[in-house]
Design an enzyme around this catalytic site. Structure first.
Site, PDB file in Angstrom:
ATOM      1  N   GLU A  30       8.290  42.015  -7.483  1.00 50.91           N
ATOM      2  CA  GLU A  30       8.894  41.936  -8.813  1.00 50.91           C
ATOM      3  C   GLU A  30      10.312  42.435  -8.631  1.00 50.91           C
ATOM      4  O   GLU A  30      10.599  43.620  -8.739  1.00 50.91           O
ATOM      5  CB  GLU A  30       8.115  42.786  -9.821  1.00 50.91           C
ATOM      6  CG  GLU A  30       8.472  42.492 -11.267  1.00 50.91           C
ATOM      7  CD  GLU A  30       9.713  43.228 -11.732  1.00 50.91           C
ATOM      8  OE1 GLU A  30      10.848  42.743 -11.444  1.00 50.91           O
ATOM      9  OE2 GLU A  30       9.558  44.284 -12.352  1.00 50.91           O
ATOM     10  N   GLY A  36       9.211  46.304  -2.640  1.00 51.86           N
ATOM     11  CA  GLY A  36       9.533  47.116  -3.807  1.00 51.86           C
ATOM     12  C   GLY A  36       8.275  47.418  -4.590  1.00 51.86           C
ATOM     13  O   GLY A  36       8.172  47.137  -5.784  1.00 51.86           O
ATOM     14  N   GLU A  64      21.288  44.380 -10.669  1.00 53.66           N
ATOM     15  CA  GLU A  64      20.463  45.427 -10.058  1.00 53.66           C
ATOM     16  C   GLU A  64      19.135  44.871  -9.537  1.00 53.66           C
ATOM     17  O   GLU A  64      18.092  45.530  -9.602  1.00 53.66           O
ATOM     18  CB  GLU A  64      20.196  46.560 -11.070  1.00 53.66           C
ATOM     19  CG  GLU A  64      21.441  47.269 -11.561  1.00 53.66           C
ATOM     20  CD  GLU A  64      22.032  48.233 -10.543  1.00 53.66           C
ATOM     21  OE1 GLU A  64      21.596  48.197  -9.377  1.00 53.66           O
ATOM     22  OE2 GLU A  64      22.930  49.003 -10.914  1.00 53.66           O
ATOM     23  N   HIS A  66      10.741  43.841 -21.096  1.00 60.13           N
ATOM     24  CA  HIS A  66      11.693  44.938 -20.953  1.00 60.13           C
ATOM     25  C   HIS A  66      13.055  44.442 -20.496  1.00 60.13           C
ATOM     26  O   HIS A  66      14.053  45.162 -20.609  1.00 60.13           O
ATOM     27  CB  HIS A  66      11.145  46.002 -19.976  1.00 60.13           C
ATOM     28  CG  HIS A  66      11.222  45.617 -18.533  1.00 60.13           C
ATOM     29  ND1 HIS A  66      10.306  44.781 -17.927  1.00 60.13           N
ATOM     30  CD2 HIS A  66      12.107  45.948 -17.565  1.00 60.13           C
ATOM     31  CE1 HIS A  66      10.619  44.625 -16.657  1.00 60.13           C
ATOM     32  NE2 HIS A  66      11.717  45.319 -16.404  1.00 60.13           N
ATOM     33  N   ASP A  96       5.039  46.637 -19.780  1.00 61.99           N
ATOM     34  CA  ASP A  96       5.494  45.293 -20.127  1.00 61.99           C
ATOM     35  C   ASP A  96       4.361  44.319 -19.809  1.00 61.99           C
ATOM     36  O   ASP A  96       4.208  43.864 -18.680  1.00 61.99           O
ATOM     37  CB  ASP A  96       6.759  44.958 -19.332  1.00 61.99           C
ATOM     38  CG  ASP A  96       7.359  43.616 -19.708  1.00 61.99           C
ATOM     39  OD1 ASP A  96       6.638  42.785 -20.288  1.00 61.99           O
ATOM     40  OD2 ASP A  96       8.552  43.399 -19.403  1.00 61.99           O
ATOM     41  N   HIS A 115       9.105  53.232 -14.084  1.00 59.72           N
ATOM     42  CA  HIS A 115       7.924  52.458 -13.698  1.00 59.72           C
ATOM     43  C   HIS A 115       6.967  52.302 -14.876  1.00 59.72           C
ATOM     44  O   HIS A 115       6.329  51.252 -15.027  1.00 59.72           O
ATOM     45  CB  HIS A 115       7.230  53.144 -12.526  1.00 59.72           C
ATOM     46  CG  HIS A 115       8.076  53.199 -11.306  1.00 59.72           C
ATOM     47  ND1 HIS A 115       8.127  52.171 -10.380  1.00 59.72           N
ATOM     48  CD2 HIS A 115       8.946  54.149 -10.857  1.00 59.72           C
ATOM     49  CE1 HIS A 115       8.982  52.486  -9.421  1.00 59.72           C
ATOM     50  NE2 HIS A 115       9.486  53.681  -9.689  1.00 59.72           N
ATOM     51  N   ARG A 139       5.124  40.842 -18.198  1.00 59.83           N
ATOM     52  CA  ARG A 139       5.457  40.972 -16.781  1.00 59.83           C
ATOM     53  C   ARG A 139       4.204  41.176 -15.939  1.00 59.83           C
ATOM     54  O   ARG A 139       3.924  40.430 -14.998  1.00 59.83           O
ATOM     55  CB  ARG A 139       6.415  42.142 -16.584  1.00 59.83           C
ATOM     56  CG  ARG A 139       6.530  42.638 -15.141  1.00 59.83           C
ATOM     57  CD  ARG A 139       7.068  44.065 -15.138  1.00 59.83           C
ATOM     58  NE  ARG A 139       7.201  44.619 -13.809  1.00 59.83           N
ATOM     59  CZ  ARG A 139       6.287  45.355 -13.188  1.00 59.83           C
ATOM     60  NH1 ARG A 139       5.120  45.593 -13.772  1.00 59.83           N
ATOM     61  NH2 ARG A 139       6.513  45.844 -11.981  1.00 59.83           N
ATOM     62  N   GLU A 154      14.688  46.251   4.770  1.00 59.87           N
ATOM     63  CA  GLU A 154      15.665  45.868   5.781  1.00 59.87           C
ATOM     64  C   GLU A 154      15.527  46.680   7.067  1.00 59.87           C
ATOM     65  O   GLU A 154      16.029  46.279   8.118  1.00 59.87           O
ATOM     66  CB  GLU A 154      17.092  46.035   5.236  1.00 59.87           C
ATOM     67  CG  GLU A 154      17.479  45.085   4.118  1.00 59.87           C
ATOM     68  CD  GLU A 154      17.057  45.566   2.739  1.00 59.87           C
ATOM     69  OE1 GLU A 154      17.472  44.933   1.746  1.00 59.87           O
ATOM     70  OE2 GLU A 154      16.312  46.571   2.635  1.00 59.87           O
TER      71      GLU A 154
END
Length: 377
Positions: free
Chosen positions: A117, A52, A126, A301, A25, A19, A28, A103
């Site tokens: 993100e 996430g 991934e 990154h 970054d 993280h 980002r 989910e």
């Protein structure tokens, strides 16, 4: 197997250093911050879901923009740290941290906005793309928004000269021994920062994804034919992949932006982050922001993903290279892809001997000789 793979993926985000890499970054993090701050009308008094959430930075941005409620959904144990950070910043009355997979979790209401993100190396490796689509189908209101909204994946031939020279220099004198043979044995995809000077063609769009319309089955196989025209005398050693994401939505004629991007892909060749004039019907004008991982932009990154070729090609301006690029979702590890580049035809001259096998001086002379010969032709 798929559930076990998901659990392994989620547990990898228990590591705070992962993280920290993302938070440091700037390209980002500042892209999300800029979009939210410049478009507060999409967040003020709205219900937001952060898919996430990680350490919660996007949730904090949304809360600062005036969100009524933010559901920060995080499947890894980093959710405990996220909760502490939210409490430390005194927004725990707005941001609710939920530990679980999107989910499987439940919330008492539909949301106006989903932020995430989700992107991985070459966009899809991934990544959490399927989780974002599931979140959209489960929780997003019919007139809701997803940010970022559009994702584009690009490909471009590269000479890899800077990397090639650096690697050769390192292995040529390894503690007094010549280890250059190791440079030809590894042709696996690599995560590198490509020197823009090593791009030898204009990039082409592989695929454009509209998060409002995408289906989870759209990404089992991605296949496209690409024809690259070379812009310089050089040696093609592989293809570089990168992506950009656009924080935007449908424009005023209600035609999905992906259709427009696909039609105009050749005008976006530099993945330059060109601003699109984007509107949301019945609301304020949206100020779009593009986050690009192109070699022409500040490094991120994600860097770039390079597919090295087993053979190299001398190329010249006006010559071309045609291939079929196929990304196939791995059957056992759904978050990974097998990448195949099938050469269909080439207008370049195939290199008979690996230039990397000769000395730097001879290589330079040989390259100059080839360049002069091509100019004569």
């Amino acid at each position: 197997m798929e559930e076990r793979d998901d659990r392994k993926y989620e547990s990898s985000y228990n590591d705070i250093t992962v993280h920290e890499l993302m938070l440091r970054d700037d390209s980002r993090t500042l892209a999300y911050k800029k979009f939210i701050e410049e478009n507060p009308h999409f967040f003020k008094r709205k219900v937001v879901m952060d898919v996430g959430a990680g350490t919660g930075i996007l949730s904090l941005f949304a809360a600062s923009a005036g969100a009524k409620k933010v559901y920060a959904v995080e499947a890894s144990n980093i959710s405990k740290l996220c909760k502490k950070i939210i409490e430390k910043n005194k927004v725990d009355g707005i941001v609710q941290v939920i530990h679980g997979r999107v989910e499987e979790v439940s919330i008492p209401e539909k949301v106006d906005v989903i932020i995430s993100e989700w992107m991985g190396f070459y966009l899809l490796h991934e990544s959490m793309l399927q989780s974002v689509i599931v979140a959209r189908d489960r929780f997003l209101k019919q007139d809701g928004q997803i940010f970022p909204s559009i994702a584009n994946l690009y490909a471009c031939p590269t000479s890899l000269k800077s990397h090639h020279d650096e690697v050769n220099k390192f292995w040529k004198n390894f503690y007094g021994y010549n280890f250059k043979s190791t440079t030809t044995s590894n042709k696996e995809p690599k995560i590198l920062t490509i020197n823009p000077k090593d791009l030898i063609s204009d990039p082409h769009l592989i695929t454009a994804i509209d998060l409002m319309y995408a289906d989870v089955n759209d990404f089992n196989i991605i296949s496209t034919s690409l024809k690259f025209a070379f812009t310089k005398h050089d040696i093609m050693r592989g293809i570089a992949l990168w992506f950009d994401v656009i924080f935007g939505n449908e424009d005023d004629d209600n035609e999905p932006i992906t259709k427009k991007i696909s039609q105009a892909s050749n005008t976006l060749l530099e993945s330059s982050g060109t601003s699109l004039q984007v509107f949301s019907p019945g609301s304020n004008i949206m100020k779009p922001v593009t986050l690009s991982t192109s070699p022409l932009h500040p490094a991120t990154h994600w860097k770039q993903t390079v597919i090295p070729f087993f053979e190299s090609y001398f190329v010249r301006p006006g010559s071309w290279f045609k291939c079929e690029m196929i990304l196939t979702q791995d059957e056992l590890h759904k978050r990974r892809y097998n990448i195949t580049v099938e050469v269909e035809d080439s207008g370049g001259d195939k290199e008979e001997d690996e230039i990397s096998d000769v000395s730097d001086d001879i290589r330079a002379e040989l390259e100059e000789l080839v360049k002069n010969k091509m100019e004569e032709n």
